[in-house]
Design an enzyme around this catalytic site. Structure first.
Site, PDB file in Angstrom:
ATOM      1  N   TYR A  60       0.818  -1.223   0.000  1.00 16.18           N
ATOM      2  CA  TYR A  60       0.000   0.000   0.000  1.00 16.18           C
ATOM      3  C   TYR A  60       0.851   1.273   0.000  1.00 16.18           C
ATOM      4  O   TYR A  60       0.398   2.318   0.453  1.00 16.18           O
ATOM      5  CB  TYR A  60      -0.937  -0.010   1.213  1.00 16.18           C
ATOM      6  CG  TYR A  60      -2.148  -0.909   1.044  1.00 16.18           C
ATOM      7  CD1 TYR A  60      -3.048  -0.716  -0.008  1.00 16.18           C
ATOM      8  CD2 TYR A  60      -2.421  -1.935   1.951  1.00 16.18           C
ATOM      9  CE1 TYR A  60      -4.175  -1.524  -0.164  1.00 16.18           C
ATOM     10  CE2 TYR A  60      -3.549  -2.748   1.804  1.00 16.18           C
ATOM     11  CZ  TYR A  60      -4.417  -2.533   0.743  1.00 16.18           C
ATOM     12  OH  TYR A  60      -5.529  -3.324   0.595  1.00 16.18           O
ATOM     13  N   PHE A  68      -5.431   7.586   6.977  1.00 17.55           N
ATOM     14  CA  PHE A  68      -5.882   6.258   7.396  1.00 17.55           C
ATOM     15  C   PHE A  68      -4.810   5.175   7.228  1.00 17.55           C
ATOM     16  O   PHE A  68      -5.054   4.010   7.563  1.00 17.55           O
ATOM     17  CB  PHE A  68      -7.159   5.848   6.634  1.00 17.55           C
ATOM     18  CG  PHE A  68      -7.005   5.798   5.129  1.00 17.55           C
ATOM     19  CD1 PHE A  68      -6.434   4.698   4.503  1.00 17.55           C
ATOM     20  CD2 PHE A  68      -7.440   6.855   4.338  1.00 17.55           C
ATOM     21  CE1 PHE A  68      -6.292   4.645   3.123  1.00 17.55           C
ATOM     22  CE2 PHE A  68      -7.302   6.806   2.938  1.00 17.55           C
ATOM     23  CZ  PHE A  68      -6.725   5.692   2.346  1.00 17.55           C
ATOM     24  N   ARG A  96     -12.140  -5.902 -10.763  1.00 17.42           N
ATOM     25  CA  ARG A  96     -12.532  -4.658 -10.082  1.00 17.42           C
ATOM     26  C   ARG A  96     -14.053  -4.485 -10.119  1.00 17.42           C
ATOM     27  O   ARG A  96     -14.654  -4.010  -9.171  1.00 17.42           O
ATOM     28  CB  ARG A  96     -11.850  -3.451 -10.738  1.00 17.42           C
ATOM     29  CG  ARG A  96     -10.333  -3.438 -10.627  1.00 17.42           C
ATOM     30  CD  ARG A  96      -9.802  -2.959  -9.312  1.00 17.42           C
ATOM     31  NE  ARG A  96     -10.046  -1.545  -9.087  1.00 17.42           N
ATOM     32  CZ  ARG A  96      -9.568  -0.879  -8.036  1.00 17.42           C
ATOM     33  NH1 ARG A  96      -8.828  -1.501  -7.121  1.00 17.42           N
ATOM     34  NH2 ARG A  96      -9.830   0.397  -7.875  1.00 17.42           N
ATOM     35  N   THR A 102     -14.846   1.044  -3.721  1.00 10.75           N
ATOM     36  CA  THR A 102     -14.052   0.997  -2.484  1.00 10.75           C
ATOM     37  C   THR A 102     -14.942   1.122  -1.241  1.00 10.75           C
ATOM     38  O   THR A 102     -14.755   0.396  -0.265  1.00 10.75           O
ATOM     39  CB  THR A 102     -13.005   2.135  -2.500  1.00 10.75           C
ATOM     40  OG1 THR A 102     -12.208   2.000  -3.676  1.00 10.75           O
ATOM     41  CG2 THR A 102     -12.109   2.075  -1.277  1.00 10.75           C
ATOM     42  N   ARG A 113     -18.284  -6.385  -2.575  1.00  7.30           N
ATOM     43  CA  ARG A 113     -18.428  -5.383  -1.505  1.00  7.30           C
ATOM     44  C   ARG A 113     -19.882  -4.932  -1.362  1.00  7.30           C
ATOM     45  O   ARG A 113     -20.347  -4.668  -0.254  1.00  7.30           O
ATOM     46  CB  ARG A 113     -17.514  -4.191  -1.784  1.00  7.30           C
ATOM     47  CG  ARG A 113     -16.025  -4.526  -1.572  1.00  7.30           C
ATOM     48  CD  ARG A 113     -15.155  -3.403  -2.124  1.00  7.30           C
ATOM     49  NE  ARG A 113     -13.735  -3.577  -1.851  1.00  7.30           N
ATOM     50  CZ  ARG A 113     -12.778  -2.887  -2.461  1.00  7.30           C
ATOM     51  NH1 ARG A 113     -13.093  -1.981  -3.388  1.00  7.30           N
ATOM     52  NH2 ARG A 113     -11.506  -3.086  -2.158  1.00  7.30           N
ATOM     53  N   ASN A 123     -13.595  -3.640   3.927  1.00 13.40           N
ATOM     54  CA  ASN A 123     -14.235  -3.914   2.627  1.00 13.40           C
ATOM     55  C   ASN A 123     -13.828  -5.256   2.003  1.00 13.40           C
ATOM     56  O   ASN A 123     -13.930  -5.451   0.798  1.00 13.40           O
ATOM     57  CB  ASN A 123     -14.061  -2.724   1.674  1.00 13.40           C
ATOM     58  CG  ASN A 123     -12.608  -2.427   1.350  1.00 13.40           C
ATOM     59  OD1 ASN A 123     -11.711  -3.145   1.797  1.00 13.40           O
ATOM     60  ND2 ASN A 123     -12.372  -1.394   0.566  1.00 13.40           N
ATOM     61  N   HIS A 126      -9.292  -7.182  -1.820  1.00 12.55           N
ATOM     62  CA  HIS A 126      -8.432  -6.310  -2.631  1.00 12.55           C
ATOM     63  C   HIS A 126      -8.358  -6.847  -4.051  1.00 12.55           C
ATOM     64  O   HIS A 126      -8.336  -8.059  -4.261  1.00 12.55           O
ATOM     65  CB  HIS A 126      -7.000  -6.293  -2.056  1.00 12.55           C
ATOM     66  CG  HIS A 126      -5.995  -5.710  -3.012  1.00 12.55           C
ATOM     67  ND1 HIS A 126      -5.797  -4.357  -3.136  1.00 12.55           N
ATOM     68  CD2 HIS A 126      -5.187  -6.302  -3.946  1.00 12.55           C
ATOM     69  CE1 HIS A 126      -4.891  -4.138  -4.098  1.00 12.55           C
ATOM     70  NE2 HIS A 126      -4.496  -5.300  -4.595  1.00 12.55           N
ATOM     71  N   GLU A 137       2.181  -6.851  -7.796  1.00  6.04           N
ATOM     72  CA  GLU A 137       1.650  -7.366  -6.532  1.00  6.04           C
ATOM     73  C   GLU A 137       1.817  -8.881  -6.439  1.00  6.04           C
ATOM     74  O   GLU A 137       2.117  -9.417  -5.363  1.00  6.04           O
ATOM     75  CB  GLU A 137       0.181  -6.955  -6.388  1.00  6.04           C
ATOM     76  CG  GLU A 137       0.037  -5.440  -6.182  1.00  6.04           C
ATOM     77  CD  GLU A 137      -1.399  -4.928  -6.283  1.00  6.04           C
ATOM     78  OE1 GLU A 137      -2.321  -5.736  -6.523  1.00  6.04           O
ATOM     79  OE2 GLU A 137      -1.589  -3.705  -6.117  1.00  6.04           O
TER      80      GLU A 137
HETATM   81  P1  GDP Z   1      -9.369  -0.085  -3.554  1.00  7.55           P
HETATM   82  O1  GDP Z   1      -8.425  -0.130  -4.720  1.00  7.55           O
HETATM   83  O2  GDP Z   1     -10.823  -0.062  -3.964  1.00  7.55           O
HETATM   84  O3  GDP Z   1      -9.108  -1.174  -2.538  1.00  7.55           O
HETATM   85  O4  GDP Z   1      -9.146   1.330  -2.812  1.00  7.55           O
HETATM   86  P2  GDP Z   1      -7.806   2.212  -2.585  1.00  7.55           P
HETATM   87  O5  GDP Z   1      -6.672   1.683  -3.378  1.00  7.55           O
HETATM   88  O6  GDP Z   1      -8.193   3.630  -2.749  1.00  7.55           O
HETATM   89  O7  GDP Z   1      -7.519   1.983  -1.015  1.00  7.55           O
HETATM   90  C1  GDP Z   1      -6.940   0.775  -0.580  1.00  7.55           C
HETATM   91  C2  GDP Z   1      -7.636   0.336   0.679  1.00  7.55           C
HETATM   92  O8  GDP Z   1      -7.404   1.308   1.719  1.00  7.55           O
HETATM   93  C3  GDP Z   1      -9.167   0.244   0.591  1.00  7.55           C
HETATM   94  O9  GDP Z   1      -9.639  -0.935   0.002  1.00  7.55           O
HETATM   95  C4  GDP Z   1      -9.541   0.351   2.049  1.00  7.55           C
HETATM   96  O10 GDP Z   1      -9.323  -0.891   2.721  1.00  7.55           O
HETATM   97  C5  GDP Z   1      -8.532   1.344   2.571  1.00  7.55           C
HETATM   98  N1  GDP Z   1      -9.075   2.710   2.541  1.00  7.55           N
HETATM   99  C6  GDP Z   1      -9.223   3.545   1.481  1.00  7.55           C
HETATM  100  N2  GDP Z   1      -9.776   4.708   1.846  1.00  7.55           N
HETATM  101  C7  GDP Z   1      -9.974   4.627   3.186  1.00  7.55           C
HETATM  102  C8  GDP Z   1     -10.532   5.491   4.168  1.00  7.55           C
HETATM  103  O11 GDP Z   1     -10.955   6.616   3.862  1.00  7.55           O
HETATM  104  N3  GDP Z   1     -10.590   5.027   5.446  1.00  7.55           N
HETATM  105  C9  GDP Z   1     -10.139   3.803   5.811  1.00  7.55           C
HETATM  106  N4  GDP Z   1     -10.210   3.416   7.098  1.00  7.55           N
HETATM  107  N5  GDP Z   1      -9.603   2.953   4.921  1.00  7.55           N
HETATM  108  C10 GDP Z   1      -9.531   3.352   3.627  1.00  7.55           C
HETATM  109 MG    MG Z   2      -6.369   0.216  -4.821  1.00  8.61          MG
END
Ligand code: GDP
Ligand code: MG
Length: 160
Positions: A60, A68, A96, A102, A113, A123, A126, A137
């Site tokens: 990440y 966060f 996706r 997300t 989700r 959620n 991944h 990855e």
């Molecule tokens: P994804 O690709 O849909 O998984 O989303 P992102 O790459 O933007 O973020 C990765 C992961 O970080 C997400 O799946 C969530 O588990 C976490 N995450 C993202 N935004 C937030 C947030 O605003 N709050 C919290 N607690 N976790 C977040």
């Molecule tokens: Mg992502």
């Protein structure tokens, strides 16, 4: 190996799909794997794994400046995850879509989700966001020898 059953190699992508600790704790492993299996993608790697902190941070790393981020690392390392490599033409974008938005409250019903979660911080799954990140990855989460090269018996019933 039956090359005629595999799409031209340049079209084949891999996506890193991971069931997060909440998905494992909530007994959703079979349900989530089943969505990708039934769609018709090819499972190349699968393991239950306790993720160390440095790996979670590397995975990440693009989010390291987000407020966060510490909570995200605690979440991902809080219990075992299920690591998967799925292969297929268009698998990255399609996965996706199967996963959904997300924020699970915004994810469409019918997505993982949308059907199985209520909060962004829990959620359940991944999925890689680009073919390049899929490769990156999978190289990060799997060691050499942990992926299987095989042709599914269904291959000729999935692609003409
Ligand atoms: P994804 O690709 O849909 O998984 O989303 P992102 O790459 O933007 O973020 C990765 C992961 O970080 C997400 O799946 C969530 O588990 C976490 N995450 C993202 N935004 C937030 C947030 O605003 N709050 C919290 N607690 N976790 C977040
Ligand atoms: Mg992502």
């Amino acid at each position: 190996f039956l090359p005629h059953l595999v799409a031209s190699m340049e079209d084949v992508e891999v996506s890193y799909i991971m069931i997060k600790p909440d998905g494992v704790q909530r007994g959703l492993v079979g349900e989530i794997i089943s969505r990708f299996e039934k769609k018709g993608f090819l499972l190349k790697g699968l393991k239950l794994f306790q993720c160390p902190k440095d790996l979670a941070e590397e995975h990440y790393k693009d989010l390291k400046d987000k407020s966060f981020f510490p909570k995200l690392i605690d979440y991902i390392t809080s219990g075992p995850v299920v690591c998967m490599a799925w292969e297929g033409v268009g698998v990255v974008a399609s996965a996706r879509k199967l996963i959904g938005a997300t924020n699970p409250l915004q994810a469409e019903p019918g997505t993982i989700r949308g059907d199985l979660a209520v909060q962004t911080g829990r959620n359940v799954v991944h999925g890689s966001d680009s073919p390049d990140n899929g490769q990156r990855e999978i190289a990060l989460w799997f060691k050499e020898g942990e992926l299987c090269q095989w042709v599914s018996a269904q291959a000729s019933w999935l692609r003409e």
